[in-house]
Scaffold this motif. Structure first.
Motif, PDB file in Angstrom:
ATOM      1  N   UNK A 130       2.181 -14.310   9.969  1.00 57.74           N
ATOM      2  CA  UNK A 130       1.058 -13.216  10.221  1.00 57.74           C
ATOM      3  C   UNK A 130       0.843 -12.455   9.038  1.00 57.74           C
ATOM      4  N   UNK A 131      -0.292 -11.917   8.855  1.00 60.32           N
ATOM      5  CA  UNK A 131      -0.598 -11.101   7.753  1.00 60.32           C
ATOM      6  C   UNK A 131       0.032  -9.815   7.589  1.00 60.32           C
ATOM      7  N   UNK A 132       0.163  -9.297   6.611  1.00 60.55           N
ATOM      8  CA  UNK A 132       0.716  -7.823   5.983  1.00 60.55           C
ATOM      9  C   UNK A 132      -0.793  -7.257   5.505  1.00 60.55           C
ATOM     10  N   UNK A 133      -1.168  -6.174   5.661  1.00 54.82           N
ATOM     11  CA  UNK A 133      -2.226  -5.575   5.072  1.00 54.82           C
ATOM     12  C   UNK A 133      -1.668  -4.266   4.275  1.00 54.82           C
ATOM     13  N   UNK A 134      -2.105  -4.600   2.962  1.00 54.58           N
ATOM     14  CA  UNK A 134      -1.732  -3.552   1.973  1.00 54.58           C
ATOM     15  C   UNK A 134      -2.871  -2.792   1.647  1.00 54.58           C
ATOM     16  N   UNK A 141      -3.112   7.551   0.229  1.00 48.98           N
ATOM     17  CA  UNK A 141      -1.684   7.101  -0.331  1.00 48.98           C
ATOM     18  C   UNK A 141      -1.624   5.609   0.015  1.00 48.98           C
ATOM     19  N   UNK A 142      -0.364   5.021  -0.436  1.00 49.08           N
ATOM     20  CA  UNK A 142      -0.170   3.549  -0.203  1.00 49.08           C
ATOM     21  C   UNK A 142       0.409   3.624   1.232  1.00 49.08           C
ATOM     22  N   UNK A 143      -0.188   2.548   1.826  1.00 52.04           N
ATOM     23  CA  UNK A 143       0.427   2.332   3.226  1.00 52.04           C
ATOM     24  C   UNK A 143       0.407   0.764   3.603  1.00 52.04           C
ATOM     25  N   UNK A 144       1.226   0.570   4.191  1.00 60.45           N
ATOM     26  CA  UNK A 144       1.444  -0.907   4.865  1.00 60.45           C
ATOM     27  C   UNK A 144       1.122  -1.054   6.415  1.00 60.45           C
ATOM     28  N   UNK A 145       0.105  -1.995   6.747  1.00 51.91           N
ATOM     29  CA  UNK A 145      -0.334  -2.035   7.917  1.00 51.91           C
ATOM     30  C   UNK A 145      -0.943  -0.842   8.654  1.00 51.91           C
ATOM     31  N   UNK A 146      -1.341   0.167   7.773  1.00 54.08           N
ATOM     32  CA  UNK A 146      -2.015   1.491   8.276  1.00 54.08           C
ATOM     33  C   UNK A 146      -1.128   2.583   8.444  1.00 54.08           C
ATOM     34  N   UNK A 147       0.191   2.217   8.580  1.00 60.20           N
ATOM     35  CA  UNK A 147       1.223   3.328   9.030  1.00 60.20           C
ATOM     36  C   UNK A 147       2.523   3.444   8.230  1.00 60.20           C
ATOM     37  N   UNK A 148       3.046   2.340   7.493  1.00 59.05           N
ATOM     38  CA  UNK A 148       4.243   2.632   6.805  1.00 59.05           C
ATOM     39  C   UNK A 148       4.097   2.876   5.685  1.00 59.05           C
ATOM     40  N   UNK A 149       4.823   4.248   5.358  1.00 54.92           N
ATOM     41  CA  UNK A 149       4.818   4.624   3.921  1.00 54.92           C
ATOM     42  C   UNK A 149       5.989   4.391   3.138  1.00 54.92           C
ATOM     43  N   UNK A 150       5.728   4.068   1.876  1.00 54.28           N
ATOM     44  CA  UNK A 150       6.726   3.692   1.025  1.00 54.28           C
ATOM     45  C   UNK A 150       7.704   4.637   0.512  1.00 54.28           C
ATOM     46  N   UNK A 151       8.947   4.552   1.029  1.00 51.87           N
ATOM     47  CA  UNK A 151      10.069   5.496   0.731  1.00 51.87           C
ATOM     48  C   UNK A 151      10.544   5.236  -0.742  1.00 51.87           C
ATOM     49  N   UNK A 152      10.589   4.075  -0.868  1.00 53.03           N
ATOM     50  CA  UNK A 152      11.160   3.530  -2.392  1.00 53.03           C
ATOM     51  C   UNK A 152      10.413   2.398  -2.735  1.00 53.03           C
ATOM     52  N   UNK A 153      10.096   2.008  -4.002  1.00 55.30           N
ATOM     53  CA  UNK A 153       9.165   1.080  -4.604  1.00 55.30           C
ATOM     54  C   UNK A 153      10.095   0.370  -5.647  1.00 55.30           C
ATOM     55  N   UNK A 185      -7.601  -2.918   8.055  1.00 50.29           N
ATOM     56  CA  UNK A 185      -8.308  -2.068   7.392  1.00 50.29           C
ATOM     57  C   UNK A 185     -10.025  -2.421   7.610  1.00 50.29           C
ATOM     58  N   UNK A 186     -10.247  -3.724   7.861  1.00 47.80           N
ATOM     59  CA  UNK A 186     -11.647  -3.860   8.000  1.00 47.80           C
ATOM     60  C   UNK A 186     -12.172  -3.741   9.310  1.00 47.80           C
ATOM     61  N   UNK A 187     -11.454  -3.240  10.245  1.00 41.58           N
ATOM     62  CA  UNK A 187     -11.611  -2.974  11.707  1.00 41.58           C
ATOM     63  C   UNK A 187     -11.294  -1.593  12.006  1.00 41.58           C
TER      64      UNK A 187
END
Length: 442
Positions: A130-134, A141-153, A185-187
């Motif tokens: 399945x896709x992950x949406x960056x 800010x930087x989000x993953x799947x519209x909700x997950x924030x990056x604590x450490x990169x 994000x397109x929807x």
């Protein structure tokens, strides 16, 4: 008197010097043979991080742990312990081992995916499939799947890298209809419109619904139609995008009308090839299974009949295909679509279904078709209730037709019967009749 043995001293220093050289060279040789400390792998870093203990425990003994410790390059978006703590109580315990593995694989990308200072939105395919949406460098800010924030990169390992996130991500089949449109994000605008009109709870309920998902670009439908919808109208339009039926239950050969939550209908055909036709337009087989239903990603934007012109509401119904083609040959469509020079004109169409008597015997030339089909159109909007008994109405063709009303039965010229009435559009109304009506002059 003893003499100093200069030559002997020189020889002694020479020997000492050579010995020192040998020792130094020996030490250098020993330095070259020291084994360097090996950099830890992705799995090693997870296991040694006190904030990733839950993730490490879930990975233990799985096939994925071998992937994370192998030689291939991988990137993991690692949920920290706080992320797992946000899950509903008992959620992990309710999953099978395979379901847990599916969720873990959804956090892994095959290859290096560094997060750098750039602006982009893209979908990448997870190890699960399945896709992950960056969403990187956005105003929120930087989000993953519209909700997950990056604590450490960008925590580097010898076989990839780790990004620590604060939310546990789930594949599409574990997410609700609401979850699966929000993370795309397109929807996102469709999600926000559903939320604003109070329809979001419906997309989160248990069930087997179908959501007709329209892209962000189509939500500008008001500008396209040069109109403004009220909040009540927007709620009706959002309800029109939700069916109480899961369309994956229909197989090839299906031709049916499906009721929406707005009370209006959309029209589905499943061709023998398995291709879907939705509202008479062929759409890619772009269906997504969610935990409580199916999403059909459509290219356009579905509107209830009342917001469509009368030809458009005929266009979406497959049972008008034959007469619609005939109207195009007769060059009637320009006026009925309301061109700019007759924008306020209203019409009544007595429309013929594909199986209407006499439809297959119509002339094939433009003039002959126009003479008969224009006799099926009034240049005014007249609902079934407004049609008067024994009243004659002048048609677009120029001649008159006569209405007879006996109880709930309405006939035209004593021949054709109205079988379905009052399909109301923005520029008129359509009544369905069971046979062709011929002008008196014919």
């Amino acid at each position: 008197m003893k003499t100093l043995d200069i030559a002997g001293i020189r020889n002694s220093y020479t020997v000492l010097f050579l010995a020192l050289v040998i020792i130094i060279v020996s030490c250098k040789d020993n330095d070259n043979t020291v084994t360097p400390i090996e950099e830890p792998g992705v799995l090693d870093l997870i296991q040694s991080n006190s904030n990733l203990e839950t993730l490490a425990a879930l990975l233990d003994g799985t096939s994925l742990s071998q992937t994370l410790s192998g030689s291939g390059s991988v990137t993991i978006f690692a949920p920290n312990d706080e992320a797992f703590a946000k899950l509903p109580q008992g959620y992990l315990e309710s999953l099978t081992e395979q379901q847990k593995l599916d969720i873990l694989k959804y956090h892994v990308y095959s290859g290096n995916y560094p997060l750098i200072n750039e602006i982009k939105q893209e979908a990448i395919i997870s190890l699960h499939g399945d896709p992950l949406f960056m969403e990187i460098g956005q105003t929120h800010g930087d989000l993953l799947n519209g909700q997950a924030k990056f604590v450490s990169k960008n925590i580097e390992a010898n076989n990839g890298m780790i990004h620590i996130v604060d939310v546990v991500l789930v594949p599409d089949k574990f997410g609700t209809l609401a979850d699966n449109i929000y993370k795309r994000f397109d929807y996102r605008l469709l999600y926000e419109r559903m939320e604003h009109t109070g329809m979001l709870a419906t997309l989160e309920e248990t069930g087997h619904r179908t959501l007709l998902a329209s892209r962000n670009s189509t939500l500008g439908i008001e500008d396209y139609l040069n109109t403004t919808f009220t909040e009540e109208q927007w709620q009706e339009i959002m309800k029109h995008h939700i069916l109480d039926t899961d369309i994956t239950g229909f197989g090839p050969g299906t031709r049916t009308a499906l009721a929406t939550m707005a009370g209006d209908s959309v029209y589905l055909e499943v061709l023998e090839s398995g291709t879907y036709k939705f509202n008479n337009f062929e759409v890619p087989l772009n269906l997504l299974k969610s935990s409580n239903g199916t999403i059909l990603f459509e290219d356009g934007f579905a509107l209830p009949d009342k917001h469509l012109g009368i030809l458009s509401l005929m266009d979406k119904r497959f049972y008008f295909n034959t007469v619609r083609s005939a109207m195009a040959v007769a060059k009637m469509t320009g006026r009925l679509y309301n061109s700019l020079n007759n924008a306020d004109e209203k019409f009544t169409i007595f429309a013929l279904k594909n199986n209407a008597a006499g439809l297959n015997n119509l002339p094939t030339d433009e003039q002959g078709l126009a003479n008969i089909l224009k006799y099926h159109v009034l240049l005014e909007k007249v609902t079934a209730e407004q049609l008067q008994h024994n009243q004659s109405y002048t048609t677009w063709q120029g001649e008159q037709l006569t209405i007879t009303k006996v109880g709930d039965t309405i006939t035209i010229n004593g021949e054709a019967t109205i079988t379905m009435s009052d399909l109301v559009g923005t520029n008129g109304v359509v009544h369905v009749i069971d046979r062709v009506i011929i002008p008196p002059s014919n």
